[in-house]
Design a protein around this motif. Structure first.
Motif, PDB file in Angstrom:
ATOM      1  N   PHE A  44       0.835  -1.205   0.000  1.00 54.78           N
ATOM      2  CA  PHE A  44       0.000   0.000   0.000  1.00 54.78           C
ATOM      3  C   PHE A  44       0.872   1.258   0.000  1.00 54.78           C
ATOM      4  O   PHE A  44       0.610   2.207  -0.728  1.00 54.78           O
ATOM      5  N   ARG A  45       1.911   1.260   0.821  1.00 53.69           N
ATOM      6  CA  ARG A  45       2.785   2.433   0.904  1.00 53.69           C
ATOM      7  C   ARG A  45       3.489   2.686  -0.424  1.00 53.69           C
ATOM      8  O   ARG A  45       3.587   3.823  -0.879  1.00 53.69           O
ATOM      9  N   LEU A  46       3.988   1.636  -1.067  1.00 49.81           N
ATOM     10  CA  LEU A  46       4.636   1.813  -2.376  1.00 49.81           C
ATOM     11  C   LEU A  46       3.631   2.270  -3.429  1.00 49.81           C
ATOM     12  O   LEU A  46       3.962   3.062  -4.307  1.00 49.81           O
ATOM     13  N   GLY A  47       2.405   1.770  -3.360  1.00 47.81           N
ATOM     14  CA  GLY A  47       1.374   2.217  -4.294  1.00 47.81           C
ATOM     15  C   GLY A  47       1.075   3.700  -4.144  1.00 47.81           C
ATOM     16  O   GLY A  47       0.901   4.415  -5.136  1.00 47.81           O
ATOM     17  N   LEU A  48       1.000   4.174  -2.898  1.00 47.48           N
ATOM     18  CA  LEU A  48       0.769   5.602  -2.667  1.00 47.48           C
ATOM     19  C   LEU A  48       1.937   6.440  -3.171  1.00 47.48           C
ATOM     20  O   LEU A  48       1.737   7.502  -3.772  1.00 47.48           O
ATOM     21  N   GLN A  49       3.153   5.974  -2.941  1.00 48.06           N
ATOM     22  CA  GLN A  49       4.330   6.714  -3.414  1.00 48.06           C
ATOM     23  C   GLN A  49       4.368   6.770  -4.936  1.00 48.06           C
ATOM     24  O   GLN A  49       4.647   7.819  -5.515  1.00 48.06           O
ATOM     25  N   ASN A  50       4.056   5.671  -5.595  1.00 51.41           N
ATOM     26  CA  ASN A  50       4.029   5.661  -7.062  1.00 51.41           C
ATOM     27  C   ASN A  50       2.948   6.584  -7.606  1.00 51.41           C
ATOM     28  O   ASN A  50       3.149   7.265  -8.614  1.00 51.41           O
ATOM     29  N   VAL A 125      -0.488  11.915  -1.460  1.00 47.52           N
ATOM     30  CA  VAL A 125      -1.593  10.944  -1.527  1.00 47.52           C
ATOM     31  C   VAL A 125      -1.600  10.192  -0.202  1.00 47.52           C
ATOM     32  O   VAL A 125      -0.584   9.617   0.192  1.00 47.52           O
ATOM     33  N   GLN A 126      -2.749  10.209   0.492  1.00 52.11           N
ATOM     34  CA  GLN A 126      -2.842   9.593   1.815  1.00 52.11           C
ATOM     35  C   GLN A 126      -3.919   8.527   1.848  1.00 52.11           C
ATOM     36  O   GLN A 126      -4.919   8.621   1.139  1.00 52.11           O
ATOM     37  N   GLN A 145      -2.391   6.308   9.449  1.00 55.52           N
ATOM     38  CA  GLN A 145      -2.432   6.622   8.024  1.00 55.52           C
ATOM     39  C   GLN A 145      -1.035   6.502   7.440  1.00 55.52           C
ATOM     40  O   GLN A 145      -0.045   6.604   8.146  1.00 55.52           O
ATOM     41  N   ILE A 146      -1.002   6.281   6.130  1.00 48.61           N
ATOM     42  CA  ILE A 146       0.255   6.257   5.406  1.00 48.61           C
ATOM     43  C   ILE A 146       0.125   7.232   4.243  1.00 48.61           C
ATOM     44  O   ILE A 146      -0.983   7.548   3.801  1.00 48.61           O
ATOM     45  N   ALA A 147       1.253   7.719   3.761  1.00 50.67           N
ATOM     46  CA  ALA A 147       1.206   8.732   2.708  1.00 50.67           C
ATOM     47  C   ALA A 147       2.380   8.560   1.753  1.00 50.67           C
ATOM     48  O   ALA A 147       3.443   8.069   2.127  1.00 50.67           O
ATOM     49  N   GLY A 148       2.137   8.961   0.520  1.00 53.09           N
ATOM     50  CA  GLY A 148       3.180   9.057  -0.491  1.00 53.09           C
ATOM     51  C   GLY A 148       3.332  10.524  -0.862  1.00 53.09           C
ATOM     52  O   GLY A 148       2.332  11.209  -1.072  1.00 53.09           O
ATOM     53  N   ARG A 149       4.560  11.007  -0.916  1.00 53.00           N
ATOM     54  CA  ARG A 149       4.816  12.417  -1.222  1.00 53.00           C
ATOM     55  C   ARG A 149       5.833  12.514  -2.354  1.00 53.00           C
ATOM     56  O   ARG A 149       6.792  11.759  -2.391  1.00 53.00           O
ATOM     57  N   ALA A 150       5.595  13.491  -3.227  1.00 52.31           N
ATOM     58  CA  ALA A 150       6.541  13.756  -4.314  1.00 52.31           C
ATOM     59  C   ALA A 150       6.508  15.237  -4.639  1.00 52.31           C
ATOM     60  O   ALA A 150       5.459  15.878  -4.543  1.00 52.31           O
ATOM     61  N   SER A 151       7.646  15.770  -5.002  1.00 54.68           N
ATOM     62  CA  SER A 151       7.717  17.164  -5.436  1.00 54.68           C
ATOM     63  C   SER A 151       8.729  17.289  -6.549  1.00 54.68           C
ATOM     64  O   SER A 151       9.735  16.569  -6.569  1.00 54.68           O
ATOM     65  N   MET A 152       8.441  18.195  -7.476  1.00 60.48           N
ATOM     66  CA  MET A 152       9.335  18.437  -8.607  1.00 60.48           C
ATOM     67  C   MET A 152       9.316  19.906  -8.941  1.00 60.48           C
ATOM     68  O   MET A 152       8.285  20.585  -8.808  1.00 60.48           O
ATOM     69  N   LEU A 153      10.465  20.416  -9.385  1.00 58.58           N
ATOM     70  CA  LEU A 153      10.540  21.803  -9.838  1.00 58.58           C
ATOM     71  C   LEU A 153       9.862  21.908 -11.191  1.00 58.58           C
ATOM     72  O   LEU A 153      10.037  21.067 -12.067  1.00 58.58           O
ATOM     73  N   LEU A 154       9.074  22.967 -11.353  1.00 64.73           N
ATOM     74  CA  LEU A 154       8.392  23.217 -12.620  1.00 64.73           C
ATOM     75  C   LEU A 154       9.280  24.069 -13.520  1.00 64.73           C
ATOM     76  O   LEU A 154       9.976  24.973 -13.064  1.00 64.73           O
ATOM     77  N   GLU A 155       9.228  23.758 -14.786  1.00 62.10           N
ATOM     78  CA  GLU A 155       9.942  24.565 -15.762  1.00 62.10           C
ATOM     79  C   GLU A 155       8.900  25.373 -16.528  1.00 62.10           C
ATOM     80  O   GLU A 155       8.071  24.828 -17.239  1.00 62.10           O
TER      81      GLU A 155
END
Length: 157
Positions: A44-50, A125-126, A145-155
């Motif tokens: 579940f945690r890997l699915g949220l991260q993806n 995503v939680q 709860q578990i969460a997946g987080r991602a961030s990227m710089l926008l161009e």
């Protein structure tokens, strides 16, 4: 009158194998049950991260406005996490990154192509209420709860 048996005779050892099996089986079953439950939680945690990473990548695709990027990232993150139970709606925000200090300011005020105007998209995503999804475990072993987080710089151009 009953005869006294020698301690090493086969008749005096009757039932010992059943007792040994019962003790070993409890330990084996506990380890197997914990491995299965941890594996489900890990999946579940890997699915949220993806899902969060795919949503952040979708925000990098060209869109005419920042709002359209947020909508695209949200829809992709929702689509990638729809197989998991108890997932909340993804939280997507575009933040202005302040100078070298790295302080984020949401919402983005002036995103642009220069280094001082750079912005980043953040996707979270939680999933909550995991006690109802996973097999019964002691409450200390399952997070709320578990969460997946991602961030990227926008161009931006």
């Amino acid at each position: 009158m009953q005869a006294i048996r020698a301690p090493g005779s086969p008749r005096s050892q009757r039932g010992v194998y059943a007792i040994e099996f019962a003790m070993v089986f409890l330990i084996f079953f506990t380890v197997l049950y914990a491995a299965i439950c941890y594996g489900m939680l890990f999946a579940f945690r890997l699915g949220l991260q993806n899902a969060a990473e795919d949503g952040a990548r979708a925000a990098l695709q060209y869109q005419s406005t920042l709002g359209a990027r947020v909508a695209r990232a949200t829809s992709v993150a929702e689509a990638r996490s729809d197989w998991m139970p108890r997932v909340k709606r993804p939280d997507v925000s575009i933040c202005h990154v302040e100078g070298a200090a790295g302080v984020d300011l949401c919402p983005a005020s002036a995103c642009g192509p220069s280094w001082s105007q750079r912005c980043q998209v953040q996707v979270v995503v939680q999933a909550g209420d995991l006690q109802s999804v996973l097999p019964p475990l002691p409450s200390f072993a399952v997070p709320d709860q578990i969460a997946g987080r991602a961030s990227m710089l926008l161009e931006l151009r």
